[in-house]
Design an enzyme around this catalytic site. Sequence first.
Site, PDB file in Angstrom:
ATOM      1  N   ASP A 169      -1.684   4.316   2.056  1.00 15.90           N
ATOM      2  CA  ASP A 169      -3.129   4.106   2.177  1.00 15.90           C
ATOM      3  C   ASP A 169      -3.832   5.269   2.856  1.00 15.90           C
ATOM      4  O   ASP A 169      -4.958   5.133   3.323  1.00 15.90           O
ATOM      5  CB  ASP A 169      -3.403   2.819   2.953  1.00 15.90           C
ATOM      6  N   CYS A 219      -0.025   7.095   5.912  1.00 14.07           N
ATOM      7  CA  CYS A 219       1.438   6.984   5.850  1.00 14.07           C
ATOM      8  C   CYS A 219       2.140   7.798   6.934  1.00 14.07           C
ATOM      9  O   CYS A 219       3.160   7.350   7.472  1.00 14.07           O
ATOM     10  CB  CYS A 219       1.957   7.346   4.461  1.00 14.07           C
ATOM     11  N   HIS A 230       3.668  12.008   0.498  1.00 13.39           N
ATOM     12  CA  HIS A 230       3.935  10.741   1.193  1.00 13.39           C
ATOM     13  C   HIS A 230       5.034  10.914   2.233  1.00 13.39           C
ATOM     14  O   HIS A 230       5.951  11.716   2.077  1.00 13.39           O
ATOM     15  CB  HIS A 230       4.354   9.685   0.178  1.00 13.39           C
TER      16      HIS A 230
END
Length: 225
Positions: free
Chosen positions: A94, A97, A203
């Site tokens: 979101d 991370c 990520h």
Amino acid sequence: MKKEQDNIGESSSSRVLDSQQDIEDDRMIATILSEEYASLDRSVGRRLSHLQSIPHTPRINVYIPSANEATLDHQRLHDRLTIYGLCELKIQGDGNCQFRALSDQLYHSPEYHKYVRKEVVKQLKSFQSAYEGYVPMRYKDYLKKMKKSGEWGDHVTLQSAADRFGAKICLVTSFRDTCFIEIVPKQLNQRKELWLSFWSEVHYNSLYEIGEVPIRVQKKKHWLF
């Protein structure tokens, strides 16, 4: 009309107070958890002690890979983790991370990411001279951006987190030529190691040995009390 404006003002003030209370609750619980888990033995570091890291240079996010590049990078990271006997605790994507993954490693829960972000920004603000040389924009604008929930963390915030929490942050990456990066605290003695996977510029996840990935339950307010 004035009554409506008063109601809007009260609602806005209430939201701000609720947000501040959330962060304060997180700070209190995070402190307790930090003390509780301070003595726990982490074996990931021993498993990867033979790896050679590269010097870390803080930098902001400047390049986001294409979909094809990201897919190849993700497979490379997965293969590396399998070789090293590691597994990821999947972190919500979101925009928070990095802070969620740090929170999981620090406090055994990703849910204290707001507190982690606040502490990272506090570090950036308090020691501006240590970080501003790595930020190619107006530093006040960078701080303002990093305060916002959902704003992606970068390698400057990683260095700030290492310094703030006295932790060596270890990244197993998906980069072709860089498997392992260590971010070492510059201002405090190292007290702990935090292990993250880094899918290049996309990520962060939290790392554990295979078979030891915990099951996380969403926090409930005041559950410790």
